[in-house]
Design an enzyme around this catalytic site. Structure first.
Site, mmCIF file in Angstrom:
data_model
loop_
_atom_site.group_PDB
_atom_site.id
_atom_site.type_symbol
_atom_site.label_atom_id
_atom_site.label_comp_id
_atom_site.label_asym_id
_atom_site.label_seq_id
_atom_site.Cartn_x
_atom_site.Cartn_y
_atom_site.Cartn_z
ATOM 1 N N LYS A 175 -10.747 -22.047 4.854
ATOM 2 C CA LYS A 175 -10.080 -20.913 5.507
ATOM 3 C C LYS A 175 -10.271 -19.711 4.584
ATOM 4 O O LYS A 175 -9.514 -19.505 3.633
ATOM 5 C CB LYS A 175 -8.596 -21.228 5.698
ATOM 6 C CG LYS A 175 -7.915 -20.530 6.863
ATOM 7 C CD LYS A 175 -8.016 -19.028 6.869
ATOM 8 C CE LYS A 175 -6.939 -18.358 6.067
ATOM 9 N NZ LYS A 175 -7.130 -16.871 6.013
ATOM 10 N N CYS A 284 -9.099 -11.530 -10.676
ATOM 11 C CA CYS A 284 -7.909 -12.214 -11.185
ATOM 12 C C CYS A 284 -7.861 -12.135 -12.711
ATOM 13 O O CYS A 284 -6.801 -12.133 -13.304
ATOM 14 C CB CYS A 284 -7.921 -13.667 -10.731
ATOM 15 S SG CYS A 284 -9.458 -14.507 -11.136
ATOM 16 N N GLU A 385 0.953 -7.723 -11.411
ATOM 17 C CA GLU A 385 -0.486 -7.638 -11.127
ATOM 18 C C GLU A 385 -0.749 -6.513 -10.118
ATOM 19 O O GLU A 385 -0.163 -6.492 -9.042
ATOM 20 C CB GLU A 385 -0.994 -8.968 -10.554
ATOM 21 C CG GLU A 385 -2.507 -8.967 -10.382
ATOM 22 C CD GLU A 385 -3.031 -10.223 -9.694
ATOM 23 O OE1 GLU A 385 -2.422 -10.667 -8.709
ATOM 24 O OE2 GLU A 385 -4.067 -10.747 -10.150
HETATM 25 P P1 NAD Z 1 -3.499 -13.728 -0.675
HETATM 26 O O1 NAD Z 1 -2.606 -14.687 -1.361
HETATM 27 O O2 NAD Z 1 -2.886 -12.639 0.106
HETATM 28 O O3 NAD Z 1 -4.477 -14.504 0.320
HETATM 29 C C1 NAD Z 1 -5.318 -15.539 -0.134
HETATM 30 C C2 NAD Z 1 -5.628 -16.464 1.023
HETATM 31 O O4 NAD Z 1 -4.448 -17.167 1.398
HETATM 32 C C3 NAD Z 1 -6.116 -15.772 2.296
HETATM 33 O O5 NAD Z 1 -7.133 -16.563 2.874
HETATM 34 C C4 NAD Z 1 -4.867 -15.771 3.171
HETATM 35 O O6 NAD Z 1 -5.145 -15.714 4.544
HETATM 36 C C5 NAD Z 1 -4.247 -17.100 2.792
HETATM 37 N N1 NAD Z 1 -2.799 -17.246 2.998
HETATM 38 C C6 NAD Z 1 -1.832 -16.339 2.794
HETATM 39 N N2 NAD Z 1 -0.622 -16.881 3.042
HETATM 40 C C7 NAD Z 1 -0.833 -18.167 3.397
HETATM 41 C C8 NAD Z 1 0.023 -19.251 3.768
HETATM 42 N N3 NAD Z 1 1.350 -19.108 3.816
HETATM 43 N N4 NAD Z 1 -0.539 -20.440 4.066
HETATM 44 C C9 NAD Z 1 -1.863 -20.611 4.013
HETATM 45 N N5 NAD Z 1 -2.724 -19.615 3.681
HETATM 46 C C10 NAD Z 1 -2.215 -18.406 3.364
HETATM 47 O O7 NAD Z 1 -4.468 -13.160 -1.823
HETATM 48 P P2 NAD Z 1 -5.589 -12.039 -1.700
HETATM 49 O O8 NAD Z 1 -4.934 -10.711 -1.565
HETATM 50 O O9 NAD Z 1 -6.602 -12.446 -0.704
HETATM 51 O O10 NAD Z 1 -6.297 -12.156 -3.135
HETATM 52 C C11 NAD Z 1 -5.854 -11.508 -4.278
HETATM 53 C C12 NAD Z 1 -5.128 -12.466 -5.187
HETATM 54 O O11 NAD Z 1 -5.967 -13.574 -5.505
HETATM 55 C C13 NAD Z 1 -4.780 -11.851 -6.530
HETATM 56 O O12 NAD Z 1 -3.469 -12.218 -6.880
HETATM 57 C C14 NAD Z 1 -5.778 -12.491 -7.496
HETATM 58 O O13 NAD Z 1 -5.360 -12.542 -8.835
HETATM 59 C C15 NAD Z 1 -5.932 -13.838 -6.900
HETATM 60 N N6 NAD Z 1 -7.184 -14.465 -7.348
HETATM 61 C C16 NAD Z 1 -7.118 -15.499 -8.235
HETATM 62 C C17 NAD Z 1 -8.285 -16.082 -8.711
HETATM 63 C C18 NAD Z 1 -8.250 -17.240 -9.670
HETATM 64 O O14 NAD Z 1 -9.244 -17.940 -9.778
HETATM 65 N N7 NAD Z 1 -7.156 -17.467 -10.384
HETATM 66 C C19 NAD Z 1 -9.531 -15.602 -8.287
HETATM 67 C C20 NAD Z 1 -9.555 -14.549 -7.374
HETATM 68 C C21 NAD Z 1 -8.370 -13.986 -6.907
#
Ligand code: NAD
Length: 492
Positions: A175, A284, A385
């Site tokens: 997803k 991240c 963040e």
């Molecule tokens: P997000 O949490 O808003 O969304 C990430 C994914 O989760 C999307 O596909 C979204 O549709 C899905 N999602 C959201 N709520 C959900 C739920 N309740 N159930 C199932 N799926 C759900 O994050 P974003 O804005 O897309 O990405 C940015 C964040 O990702 C930042 O906090 C960044 O630090 C983090 N990130 C972490 C890493 C790592 O490896 N640690 C790498 C890249 C990004």
């Protein structure tokens, strides 16, 4: 305009709702494709297809060596298609082609590495304290793995999950982020060409709560591997807890990049810039807190302003662009909000601090590289963040103070240290509480090296040899060498 459907059981399937949503180019602001808007019905279809594939003899009886060969073939196809995939990522998430071209080629290495590892997972014959009983362990795949990714590096974040999970013999439902679904969907054609049986890899699209959440709740899902915000990660963890389902969580960070007075000055400047302004700060591992020793503070900030102030902002498809657009509208608004918060809290803006509308800007998504000095570690700009090109500069005097400030945060994804003292480098790498420590470098990642967070930055590790075990469960098998009718009322 292109229309993308779900990819389920080797076929392109229209969403049960009949609804689609727009995906746009962050640079031009133009909508360039329609993406299927998934619901629980689609999640159910995809998880059931992946479960049937997991149990089918085509996949379940496939020898690990053969699975490995499929992964290596996939790696070759990725290399052939890497330029196209890189351009697609840029079109959908606005990151620089200068970086994405190399990144899409490099992601082949994850598939090749785990392809090689597929037939090297070994159980053990255990020494036994029970006379006449033989005991060994075997590693088994878990089942259907849900893979949920963020928008900042869709195919790379997917490779970190999909390559080890398939090598281990699992099947997958992906997803991707609703902001950047296209590359994961296009990737399904490569999976098909490589020869994976239908249903082994599926991809459904839509909003987190509408299709992601029902997928996580699905009783046939064995595990979730998630990359995203700590907010969504916590929600997924709570849902998984209700089913006692394991999770891997790769979450956010607020990493310290720590510069000592004995560091190679120019190397440290470039390292700090790369930590926060590359990818428009949307990583991240962004080194968003610069901890700089007071004796070199002013000189260091002056040079940072020179270099970051000269960054070329504009079209991510141009090879000489340094800073591209912010990927999503909510993220753009969040960045501007944090600039306001920092100013209100008394931080001093010494560079940027506003939207960029100059030469090269199109659409409405550019933020100037921004530097705040006079930041104390308890300010919101130092603790939360931002995920954008905003650097907070915090001075320190001693090594102990640098460690204390570096660790005074709920996150623990990464940390950078710039010093020419090897003893200090080793002490810092031991004392800093983060999953990755870079000494005199920053933003280095590899398929060979484990990556993941301490504290609120996550749970579990991706990449490296250990991470295949995140997708396996160990079984202990006991065999009596002689069958005897033993006393049934006492433990063996
Ligand atoms: P997000 O949490 O808003 O969304 C990430 C994914 O989760 C999307 O596909 C979204 O549709 C899905 N999602 C959201 N709520 C959900 C739920 N309740 N159930 C199932 N799926 C759900 O994050 P974003 O804005 O897309 O990405 C940015 C964040 O990702 C930042 O906090 C960044 O630090 C983090 N990130 C972490 C890493 C790592 O490896 N640690 C790498 C890249 C990004």
């Amino acid at each position: 305009m292109k229309t993308y459907n779900h990819y389920i059981n080797g076929a392109w399937i229209e969403p049960a709702s009949g609804k689609y949503f727009d995906t746009e180019n962050p640079y031009t602001g133009e909508v360039w494709a329609k993406i299927a808007r998934g619901t629980s019905e689609d999640a159910d279809k995809a998880v059931k297809a992946a479960k049937a594939a997991f149990e089918s003899s085509d996949w379940a009886d496939m020898r690990p060596t053969q699975r490995g060969k499929l992964l290596v073939r996939l790696a070759e196809i990725i290399e052939r298609e890497s330029q196209r995939l890189g351009e697609l990522e840029v079109q959908d998430n606005g990151k620089l082609i200068a970086e994405m071209g190399g990144q899409t080629k490099y992601l082949a290495e994850w598939y090749r590495y785990y392809g090689g590892l597929a037939d090297k997972v070994e159980g053990a014959v255990l020494p036994s304290d029970k006379p006449g009983i033989f005991n060994f362990t075997r590693y088994e795949p878990m089942g259907v793995i849900g893979m949920i990714t963020a928008w900042n590096s869709p195919l790379l974040l997917l490779a970190w999950k999909l390559a080890p999970a398939l090598a281990a013999g699992n099947t997958a439902v992906i997803k991707p982020s609703e902001f950047t679904s296209a590359s994961s969907l296009e990737f399904m054609e490569l999976i098909k060409e490589a020869g994976f049986p239908d249903g082994v890899v599926n991809c459904i699209t839509g909003m987190g709560l509408e299709v992601g959440q029902p997928m996580v709740e699905h009783p046939d899902l064995a595990k979730v591997a998630f990359t995203g915000s700590d907010f969504a990660g916590q929600k997924i963890y709570e849902t998984a807890a209700k089913k006692i389902m394991p999770v891997t969580l790769e979450l956010g960070g607020k990493s310290p990049n720590i510069v000592f007075e004995d560091a190679d000055f120019e190397a440290a400047v470039m390292g700090v810039i790369s930590g926060i302004f590359a990818a428009t700060g949307q990583t991240c591992i962004a080194g968003s807190r610069l901890l700089v020793q007071r004796s070199v503070h002013d000189k260091f900030v002056k040079r940072l302003i020179e270099v970051a102030g000269g960054a070329k902002i504009g079209n991510p498809m141009s090879m000489d662009t340094h800073v591209g657009p912010v990927t999503t509208q909510p993220q753009y608004e969040k960045i501007l909000h944090y600039i306001k918060v920092a100013k209100e809290d008394g931080a001093v803006c010494v560079l940027g601090g506003k939207p960029y509308t100059g030469e090269g800007a199109r659409g409405n998504r550019f933020v100037e590289p921004t530097i705040f000095t006079g930041v104390s570690n308890d300010m919101r700009i130092a603790q939360e963040e931002v995920f954008g090109p905003i650097l907070s500069v915090i001075p320190f005097d001693t090594e102990e103070e640098a460690i204390e400030i570096g660790n005074d945060i709920v996150f623990g994804l990464a940390a950078g240290v710039w010093t020419s003292d090897i003893g200090r480098a080793l002490r810092m790498s031991e004392k800093l509480k983060a999953g990755t420590i870079w000494i005199n470098t920053y933003r280095a990642v590899s398929f060979m090296s484990p990556f993941g967070g301490y504290k609120r930055s996550g749970q579990g590790r991706e990449s490296g040899q250990e991470s295949i075990k995140e997708f396996l469960q160990v079984k202990s098998v006991w065999i009596a060498q002689e069958t005897t009718a033993a006393n049934p009322f006492i433990m063996r």
